[in-house]
Design an enzyme around this catalytic site. Structure first.
Site, PDB file in Angstrom:
ATOM      1  N   GLY A 100      47.717 -23.894 -41.378  1.00  0.00           N
ATOM      2  CA  GLY A 100      46.753 -23.320 -41.643  1.00  0.00           C
ATOM      3  C   GLY A 100      45.204 -23.863 -41.359  1.00  0.00           C
ATOM      4  N   GLU A 103      44.182 -22.488 -38.440  1.00  0.00           N
ATOM      5  CA  GLU A 103      43.985 -21.141 -38.567  1.00  0.00           C
ATOM      6  C   GLU A 103      42.424 -20.935 -39.371  1.00  0.00           C
ATOM      7  OE1 GLU A 103      47.641 -20.542 -40.561  1.00  0.00           O
ATOM      8  OE2 GLU A 103      47.987 -18.742 -39.467  1.00  0.00           O
ATOM      9  N   GLU A 123      53.958 -24.719 -37.150  1.00  0.00           N
ATOM     10  CA  GLU A 123      54.721 -24.102 -38.279  1.00  0.00           C
ATOM     11  C   GLU A 123      56.039 -24.216 -37.932  1.00  0.00           C
ATOM     12  OE1 GLU A 123      51.674 -23.243 -37.324  1.00  0.00           O
ATOM     13  OE2 GLU A 123      50.500 -22.603 -38.953  1.00  0.00           O
TER      14      GLU A 123
HETATM   15  N1  3HC Z   1      52.081 -29.861 -46.833  1.00  0.00           N
HETATM   16  C1  3HC Z   1      52.390 -30.588 -47.900  1.00  0.00           C
HETATM   17  N2  3HC Z   1      52.304 -32.128 -47.667  1.00  0.00           N
HETATM   18  C2  3HC Z   1      51.943 -32.564 -46.611  1.00  0.00           C
HETATM   19  C3  3HC Z   1      51.836 -31.592 -45.487  1.00  0.00           C
HETATM   20  C4  3HC Z   1      51.728 -30.524 -45.822  1.00  0.00           C
HETATM   21  N3  3HC Z   1      51.506 -29.388 -44.552  1.00  0.00           N
HETATM   22  N4  3HC Z   1      51.382 -32.678 -44.383  1.00  0.00           N
HETATM   23  C5  3HC Z   1      51.402 -33.821 -44.708  1.00  0.00           C
HETATM   24  N5  3HC Z   1      51.718 -34.045 -46.037  1.00  0.00           N
HETATM   25  C6  3HC Z   1      51.853 -35.035 -47.001  1.00  0.00           C
HETATM   26  C7  3HC Z   1      53.237 -35.810 -46.705  1.00  0.00           C
HETATM   27  O1  3HC Z   1      54.348 -35.389 -47.148  1.00  0.00           O
HETATM   28  C8  3HC Z   1      52.718 -37.104 -47.073  1.00  0.00           C
HETATM   29  O2  3HC Z   1      52.957 -36.958 -48.505  1.00  0.00           O
HETATM   30  P1  3HC Z   1      53.397 -38.687 -49.321  1.00  0.00           P
HETATM   31  O3  3HC Z   1      52.324 -39.506 -48.943  1.00  0.00           O
HETATM   32  O4  3HC Z   1      53.483 -38.119 -50.753  1.00  0.00           O
HETATM   33  O5  3HC Z   1      54.630 -39.002 -48.717  1.00  0.00           O
HETATM   34  C9  3HC Z   1      51.294 -37.404 -46.777  1.00  0.00           C
HETATM   35  O6  3HC Z   1      50.847 -35.869 -46.882  1.00  0.00           O
HETATM   36  C10 3HC Z   1      51.083 -37.806 -45.400  1.00  0.00           C
HETATM   37  O7  3HC Z   1      51.840 -37.332 -44.425  1.00  0.00           O
HETATM   38  P2  3HC Z   1      52.425 -38.190 -43.250  1.00  0.00           P
HETATM   39  O8  3HC Z   1      53.184 -39.387 -43.884  1.00  0.00           O
HETATM   40  O9  3HC Z   1      53.170 -37.497 -42.439  1.00  0.00           O
HETATM   41  O10 3HC Z   1      51.051 -38.879 -42.554  1.00  0.00           O
HETATM   42  P3  3HC Z   1      50.971 -39.037 -40.838  1.00  0.00           P
HETATM   43  O11 3HC Z   1      49.407 -39.529 -40.731  1.00  0.00           O
HETATM   44  O12 3HC Z   1      52.074 -39.811 -40.414  1.00  0.00           O
HETATM   45  O13 3HC Z   1      51.084 -37.474 -40.547  1.00  0.00           O
HETATM   46  C11 3HC Z   1      50.121 -35.157 -40.277  1.00  0.00           C
HETATM   47  C12 3HC Z   1      49.932 -36.587 -40.890  1.00  0.00           C
HETATM   48  C13 3HC Z   1      50.451 -35.362 -38.767  1.00  0.00           C
HETATM   49  C14 3HC Z   1      49.392 -34.201 -40.839  1.00  0.00           C
HETATM   50  C15 3HC Z   1      51.834 -34.915 -40.664  1.00  0.00           C
HETATM   51  O14 3HC Z   1      51.814 -35.230 -41.994  1.00  0.00           O
HETATM   52  C16 3HC Z   1      52.460 -33.610 -40.424  1.00  0.00           C
HETATM   53  O15 3HC Z   1      52.739 -33.265 -39.124  1.00  0.00           O
HETATM   54  N6  3HC Z   1      52.243 -32.537 -41.324  1.00  0.00           N
HETATM   55  C17 3HC Z   1      52.794 -31.274 -41.434  1.00  0.00           C
HETATM   56  C18 3HC Z   1      51.900 -30.336 -40.563  1.00  0.00           C
HETATM   57  C19 3HC Z   1      52.346 -28.876 -40.504  1.00  0.00           C
HETATM   58  O16 3HC Z   1      53.615 -28.696 -40.118  1.00  0.00           O
HETATM   59  N7  3HC Z   1      51.580 -27.932 -40.975  1.00  0.00           N
HETATM   60  C20 3HC Z   1      51.741 -26.674 -41.044  1.00  0.00           C
HETATM   61  C21 3HC Z   1      52.005 -26.315 -42.586  1.00  0.00           C
HETATM   62  S1  3HC Z   1      52.751 -24.605 -42.507  1.00  0.00           S
HETATM   63  C22 3HC Z   1      51.171 -23.846 -42.612  1.00  0.00           C
HETATM   64  O17 3HC Z   1      50.088 -24.252 -42.296  1.00  0.00           O
HETATM   65  C23 3HC Z   1      51.350 -22.397 -42.768  1.00  0.00           C
HETATM   66  C24 3HC Z   1      50.088 -21.651 -42.467  1.00  0.00           C
HETATM   67  O18 3HC Z   1      50.357 -20.953 -41.032  1.00  0.00           O
HETATM   68  C25 3HC Z   1      49.891 -20.326 -43.588  1.00  0.00           C
END
Ligand code: 3HC
Length: 687
Positions: A100, A103, A123
């Protein structure tokens, strides 16, 4: 405030502020809507600069909200309003802009990123697809082929590549300053991506993306759905395609695969810092001794060097030292060749490595990790020598896979310093680290294990002492159950196909051929004395070892490797003879039955491991099976999968199998309890 906004002359600044990574939850969506309302009433603005506070622009939609029904305002509506705003928006990206977050970037007319920024739509790795216009705006911006590649694999790109793709217009160190400098007149001419025509159709690119997804993410739904939607961008009207995208996103996010992938995502993060360790001070090592420079020791040494630590590899002889040096050098060279490190980093790794047989060179190491031959006598000797030279508070770790950590610790004056650090080969690549708590292990030693895992970017899981700890104990039961199926009528290639069909990259027999049959053979001999005589022992694997068939390394194991992996009539003969000797009338087994039986065997063992306290939680078992043993991530790990089937079904399946062999199939008390209470295994925890 999760979104702050202010004005300075003709520039409005909107900043996302939801630490740690600006995940886009309801507060952010509402905050952006409020900012849009505020902007709508402000005259003489020529731009809105959108940025993220802290280390991320935005990590994407807040996945913690995905279990509940969606609540308005929805992200696609927020982004559509940004696009339709009278004032042009500029994305100033520092850090990650994912999902997002990406996006939101696409909803801006001008896009700037800092050199270290990472932009993409991961995603599919969470079992969903971009749900806020990503599948339609990205192809309009970068073309069908690149959009397919980015969205169906989920791999983000760095700023320089984003610039090359045309995803952003500029790379700048100071993104806010660069956004202030963009020509105001130019800004008024830039169209919203939604208003652009769809990209040119490209059947070849679509087929190629499908083939890659079939191969790399077989059985996963989201990548295929993403490809369908991106492909549509060239023919379907934007608004219609957006509705389809949203419907697909919402359907996927509540599906089994997305739930499983979210479970693994959050479990991996939660594992880093278990609550019970909060008060334990973790020493931060700078110098680590690794005992043994074989494949495992060299991999561990390289992982430590990569994390910026000084490493001394201890060997017993000049030849051993040369071999250790050579083994680590091979990994350095391979990493260099694959572009994982540059020449300067390779030199740095070499400069921080010493291979020696002089134990006194490890005297100031704060940690020693023994990765020597699996022999109790050898290990005891090593720890006696380490104790003599190292500081009394240095932590001493064994990488043993099976041996009793408590018995090893007994040679120490202070056994509280001893911890198991069980790495998986290749140790510089595999993410799992089992941290084994012996009877005496101090919290300080455990805390060091967890801190080290964090530094090495590994997934730590606490395990208690038993034969094989968590992972290898489940593996042993898996292999044992598979061998029983061979005796009953299956052949290795059928078992392998069944488990590949379940989602493993490799079946148990292909995997054994790769790693070699000799280690498991030695383990079985070690266990001979303690094995229950009532157990139906299947000796097929022993016959293969006796015949010199140790796997790929000897050109033959469960398969023949003369040319390529091929079914071998000699193995079939050995198996059929064994069935005849045991008086078993062989029968045909379906792949579904094979996979069901083997997974059930693993689940039952895992439930016992959990009940006995060898594992702390079902979540930990899921992490072990996914990160160390190839259990399909999209099934969420072994016990997450068990919960999707239900304890009642598990119990019934086990009871049916127990009718033939009650000794090994007796349902775990934990499964019985969960079945009676209608409870999830995930609810059971020692944390
Ligand atoms: N939603 C909720 N929590 C999230 C999150 C997300 N998308 N991304 C990260 N977090 C949280 C983690 O759970 C963690 O929480 P905690 O401290 O309580 O354990 C905290 O943020 C820090 O995350 P990391 O430990 O992973 O920190 P890093 O610095 O190692 O990595 C990152 C950061 C690269 C952003 C990694 O967290 C990541 O890859 N996140 C997911 C990204 C993702 O897949 N985004 C797509 C989401 S779906 C979407 O966007 C749908 C849309 O199209 C509508």
């Amino acid at each position: 405030m999760p979104v702050t906004y202010r004005r300075e002359g003709p520039v409005a600044y909107v900043e996302l502020d939801n630490p740690p990574v600006n995940a886009i939850g309801l507060d952010i969506r509402q905050g952006l809507m409020d900012a849009l309302d505020w902007i709508a009433g402000k005259p003489h603005l020529d731009r809105v600069i959108l940025s993220g506070k802290g280390r991320a622009f935005a990590a994407g939609a807040d996945a913690r909200e995905f279990d509940a029904p969606p609540v308005a305002p929805h992200l696609p509506d927020v982004i559509r309003r940004m696009e339709q705003s009278d004032v042009p928006w500029i994305a100033a990206v520092d850090g990650v802009a994912l999902g997002g977050g990406c996006e939101l970037v696409l909803g801006c007319q001008y896009r700037i990123a800092a050199p270290g920024a990472l932009i993409g739509m991961p995603e599919v790795t969470l079992g969903v697809i971009p749900g806020a216009g990503g599948t339609q705006r990205l192809p309009r911006l970068v073309g069908l082929e690149d959009a397919l590649q980015m969205i169906s694999t989920g791999k983000p790109v760095k700023a320089a590549q984003a610039l090359e793709l045309g995803l952003i217009q500029d790379v700048a160190d100071d993104v806010i300053f660069a956004a202030q400098e963009v020509n105001a007149e130019l800004l008024t001419t830039l169209p919203a991506l939604a208003d652009l025509p769809g990209p040119e159709a490209n059947e070849g690119a679509v087929s190629a993306a499908r083939a890659t997804a079939d191969q790399k993410t077989a059985s996963q739904i989201a990548p295929q759905c993403a490809i369908d939607l991106v492909a549509q961008s060239s023919s379907v009207d934007f608004e219609d395609a957006m509705q389809q995208e949203r419907a697909t996103f919402l359907a996927l996010r509540q599906g089994d695969q997305a739930r499983a992938l979210r479970h693994v995502f959050f479990a991996e993060r939660a594992a880093k810092a278990p609550g019970w360790l909060r008060d334990a001070a973790a020493p931060d090592p700078t110098h680590v001794a690794v005992v043994g420079g074989g494949t495992m020791g060299a991999g561990i040494a390289y992982a430590l060097l990569n994390a910026g630590l000084r490493v001394t590899v201890l060997e017993t002889s000049a030849e051993g030292v040369a071999r250790a040096q050579d083994n680590v050098e091979k990994i350095i060279s391979a990493s260099l060749k694959r572009g994982l490190i540059n020449e300067a980093k390779a030199q740095d790794r070499r400069a921080h490595l010493v291979c020696t047989h002089d134990y006194t060179l490890a005297a100031d190491a704060e940690l020693a990790i023994e990765a020597a031959f699996e022999s109790m006598a050898v290990k005891k000797e090593i720890f006696t020598k380490l104790q003599a030279v190292m500081a009394p508070d240095a932590v001493l770790a064994t990488n043993t896979s099976y041996l009793d950590v408590d018995e090893i610790a007994a040679v120490l004056n202070d056994p509280t310093r001893m911890v198991g650090l069980h790495f998986f080969a290749p140790a510089h690549i595999m993410k799992l680290l089992e941290i084994v708590r012996g009877q005496a292990t101090s919290d300080r030693a455990l805390a060091l294990g967890f801190a080290l895992a964090k530094r090495l970017r590994k997934v730590p899981v606490l395990a208690g002492v038993c034969d094989g700890f968590i992972g290898n104990r489940i593996l042993a039961r898996y292999r044992e159950a598979a061998d029983s199926l061979l005796l009953e009528g299956a052949l290795p290639h059928q078992v392998d196909a069944a488990m590949r069909g379940f989602g493993y990259a490799m079946g148990p027999y292909e995997a054994q051929d790769l790693s070699g049959l000799d280690i498991a053979f030695a383990n079985r001999r070690r266990q001979d004395a303690s094995r229950d005589p009532a157990q139906h022992y299947v000796a097929i694997a022993d016959h293969l070892v006796d015949a010199g068939r140790l796997g790929r390394k000897t050109g033959a194991g469960w398969y023949d490797y003369t040319d390529r992996q091929a079914v071998d009539s000699e193995v079939t003969r050995i198996i059929e003879t064994e069935s005849a000797t045991a008086g078993v009338t062989r029968r045909a087994l379906e792949e579904g039955e094979i996979a069901h039986t083997l997974v059930l065997a693993m689940i039952n063992e895992a439930a016992n491991i959990l009940q006995e306290g060898i594992a702390q939680s079902a979540r930990d078992i899921d992490l072990v099976t996914v990160f160390g043993y190839g259990f399909p991530r999209w099934r969420g790990g072994l016990l997450h999968y068990a919960d999707t089937q239900g304890a009642q079904a598990m119990q019934e399946g086990l009871e049916a199998l127990a009718q033939h062999d009650p000794l090994v199939w007796e349902p775990s008390p934990l499964i019985r309890t969960c079945a009676t209470q209608g409870a999830r295994i995930a609810g059971f925890s020692h944390d």
